[in-house]
Write a protein that holds these residues in place. Structure first.
Motif, mmCIF file in Angstrom:
data_model
loop_
_atom_site.group_PDB
_atom_site.id
_atom_site.type_symbol
_atom_site.label_atom_id
_atom_site.label_comp_id
_atom_site.label_asym_id
_atom_site.label_seq_id
_atom_site.Cartn_x
_atom_site.Cartn_y
_atom_site.Cartn_z
ATOM 1 N N PHE A 54 0.816 -1.206 0.000
ATOM 2 C CA PHE A 54 0.000 0.000 0.000
ATOM 3 C C PHE A 54 0.848 1.253 0.000
ATOM 4 O O PHE A 54 2.072 1.194 -0.038
ATOM 5 N N GLY A 55 0.181 2.404 0.025
ATOM 6 C CA GLY A 55 0.839 3.686 -0.217
ATOM 7 C C GLY A 55 0.486 4.124 -1.629
ATOM 8 O O GLY A 55 0.787 3.415 -2.591
ATOM 9 N N HIS A 56 -0.203 5.270 -1.767
ATOM 10 C CA HIS A 56 -0.730 5.643 -3.087
ATOM 11 C C HIS A 56 -0.374 7.062 -3.515
ATOM 12 O O HIS A 56 -0.912 7.563 -4.490
ATOM 13 N N GLU A 57 0.536 7.712 -2.783
ATOM 14 C CA GLU A 57 0.967 9.061 -3.170
ATOM 15 C C GLU A 57 2.493 8.977 -3.300
ATOM 16 O O GLU A 57 3.205 9.168 -2.333
ATOM 17 N N THR A 58 2.971 8.664 -4.497
ATOM 18 C CA THR A 58 4.341 8.158 -4.645
ATOM 19 C C THR A 58 5.121 8.901 -5.726
ATOM 20 O O THR A 58 4.617 9.082 -6.839
ATOM 21 N N VAL A 59 6.349 9.261 -5.407
ATOM 22 C CA VAL A 59 7.236 9.884 -6.394
ATOM 23 C C VAL A 59 8.583 9.181 -6.371
ATOM 24 O O VAL A 59 9.088 8.816 -5.300
ATOM 25 N N GLY A 60 9.156 8.987 -7.545
ATOM 26 C CA GLY A 60 10.458 8.339 -7.603
ATOM 27 C C GLY A 60 11.085 8.476 -8.977
ATOM 28 O O GLY A 60 10.661 9.297 -9.798
ATOM 29 N N VAL A 61 12.090 7.637 -9.218
ATOM 30 C CA VAL A 61 12.876 7.692 -10.446
ATOM 31 C C VAL A 61 12.648 6.408 -11.234
ATOM 32 O O VAL A 61 12.797 5.309 -10.687
ATOM 33 N N ARG A 62 12.291 6.557 -12.507
ATOM 34 C CA ARG A 62 12.101 5.390 -13.384
ATOM 35 C C ARG A 62 13.416 4.662 -13.562
ATOM 36 O O ARG A 62 14.429 5.276 -13.921
ATOM 37 N N PHE A 67 4.769 2.642 -0.295
ATOM 38 C CA PHE A 67 5.540 2.502 0.946
ATOM 39 C C PHE A 67 6.499 1.328 0.779
ATOM 40 O O PHE A 67 6.316 0.240 1.324
ATOM 41 N N ALA A 68 7.524 1.560 -0.033
ATOM 42 C CA ALA A 68 8.477 0.514 -0.392
ATOM 43 C C ALA A 68 9.671 1.191 -1.051
ATOM 44 O O ALA A 68 9.608 2.364 -1.410
ATOM 45 N N GLU A 69 10.749 0.426 -1.222
ATOM 46 C CA GLU A 69 11.895 0.982 -1.938
ATOM 47 C C GLU A 69 11.602 1.111 -3.429
ATOM 48 O O GLU A 69 12.084 2.010 -4.098
ATOM 49 N N ARG A 70 10.794 0.162 -3.943
ATOM 50 C CA ARG A 70 10.465 0.193 -5.363
ATOM 51 C C ARG A 70 8.990 -0.139 -5.565
ATOM 52 O O ARG A 70 8.393 -0.883 -4.803
ATOM 53 N N ILE A 71 8.448 0.460 -6.633
ATOM 54 C CA ILE A 71 7.047 0.202 -6.987
ATOM 55 C C ILE A 71 7.000 -0.114 -8.480
ATOM 56 O O ILE A 71 7.762 0.458 -9.267
ATOM 57 N N GLY A 72 6.142 -1.035 -8.858
ATOM 58 C CA GLY A 72 5.928 -1.342 -10.270
ATOM 59 C C GLY A 72 4.654 -0.658 -10.735
ATOM 60 O O GLY A 72 3.670 -0.616 -9.990
ATOM 61 N N ALA A 73 4.688 -0.109 -11.958
ATOM 62 C CA ALA A 73 3.522 0.644 -12.421
ATOM 63 C C ALA A 73 3.355 0.527 -13.919
ATOM 64 O O ALA A 73 4.340 0.391 -14.650
ATOM 65 N N PRO A 74 2.114 0.625 -14.405
ATOM 66 C CA PRO A 74 1.912 0.776 -15.842
ATOM 67 C C PRO A 74 2.414 2.163 -16.282
ATOM 68 O O PRO A 74 2.308 3.118 -15.509
#
Ligand SMILES: [Zn+2]
Ligand SMILES: [Zn+2]
Length: 304
Positions: A51-59, A98-105
């Motif tokens: 979970f965690g739905h407000e997320t910013v990071g680097v592709r 809420f993780a080090e990495r997230i997978g996304a479309p």
């Protein structure tokens, strides 16, 4: 990983699945996360759930900084075909910030404007919902917001930016002070207003919002009540005062980009909503800690 109600564990897991992997820089939390932790949530899917739905990071593939939008509409249902993608009936939810990495479309990703910090950009998700709600509100000059949580404060700030006369109602003096800093008037009890935007999410508050609407006024219900709530509403003002009562839910991709631009320009000062920064190990305790005083969002930094 959420393993059940109030059972949040920090653990090593397989790489997340998705078209693109994003290394998370910051994820902000909101009331929805606390609700999901305590009571579960429809959009979580089966346990164990990310979970965690407000997320910013680097592709990982291009190195671009992105906001990972929390949903992708199907594009084919009746709502999508009508351009109402926020109401998609086949929505794909993208959770796991809420993780080090997230997978996304790829379709969930939004470019972050240069110079906007990760924690600020993450707030584009809730801010987009506020942008959407204000777009549902009509043009009334005399606007009130019921509830001075972060959503209520975002609504108040957006209404102020549009040049409206804004009154925010909250019982906490610290939140009233925040509203005043954003250019609104702050009160402990509403009078009558042409527009009332409800941002509490409780049946009593929906009723209060309707009672605070002036004859012929508009009420926008922004706060989601607990699932399955029946809300008894006063028939008098609904009928004799010809109130226009509207729901507001979620946002469209264009509204997310608009929110990012408002945060990047400084029109919305995200630091006014930013609270404590915590690591993943501290997240559970920080989420359940009773909040009083100012309305602020937790910032989760998974590298901490
Ligand atoms: Zn949220
Ligand atoms: Zn759809």
């Amino acid at each position: 990983m959420l393993h059940g109600r109030d059972d949040l564990r920090v653990e090593d897991v397989d790489e997340p699945e998705g078209e693109v992997l994003v290394s998370v820089e910051a994820a902000t939390s909101c009331a929805t996360d606390l609700k999901a932790l305590r009571h579960g949530h429809l959009i979580l899917g089966p346990y164990p759930a990310r979970f965690g739905h407000e997320t910013v990071g680097v592709r990982d593939d291009t190195g671009e900084r992105v906001l990972v939008g929390d949903s992708v509409a199907c594009g084919a249902c009746v709502a999508c075909l009508a351009g109402q993608t926020q109401l998609c009936t086949q929505m794909t939810w993208v959770l796991g910030g809420f993780a080090e990495r997230i997978g996304a479309p790829v379709a969930a990703l939004h470019a972050v404007p240069d110079g906007l910090e990760a924690a600020g950009a993450a707030m584009a998700e809730p801010l987009a919902a506020a942008v959407h709600a204000v777009a549902r509100a009509g043009p009334a000059y005399d606007a009130a917001v019921l509830g001075g949580g972060t959503m209520g404060l975002m609504l108040a700030r957006l209404l102020v930016l549009e040049g409206r006369d804004v009154t925010l109602c909250d019982r906490h003096p610290q939140r009233r002070a925040q509203a005043e800093a954003f250019g609104a008037r702050a009160v402990q009890r509403l009078g009558h207003h042409e527009l009332v935007m409800e941002a509490v999410g409780r049946p009593e508050a929906w009723r209060t919002a309707i009672e605070a609407a002036a004859p012929g006024g508009t009420v926008v219900l922004v706060g989601g009540c607990p699932a399955g709530s029946d809300v008894p509403l006063p028939s008098g003002p609904l009928h004799y005062a010809e109130l226009d009562v509207r729901g507001a839910f979620h946002h469209t991709p264009a509204e997310v980009d608009r929110a990012l631009a408002l945060l990047a320009s400084g029109d919305i000062d995200w630091r006014g909503f930013a609270g404590e920064t915590v690591g993943l190990d501290e997240l559970h305790d920080a989420l359940v800690r009773p909040t009083a005083g100012e309305a602020r969002k937790l910032v989760v930094d998974p590298q901490r």
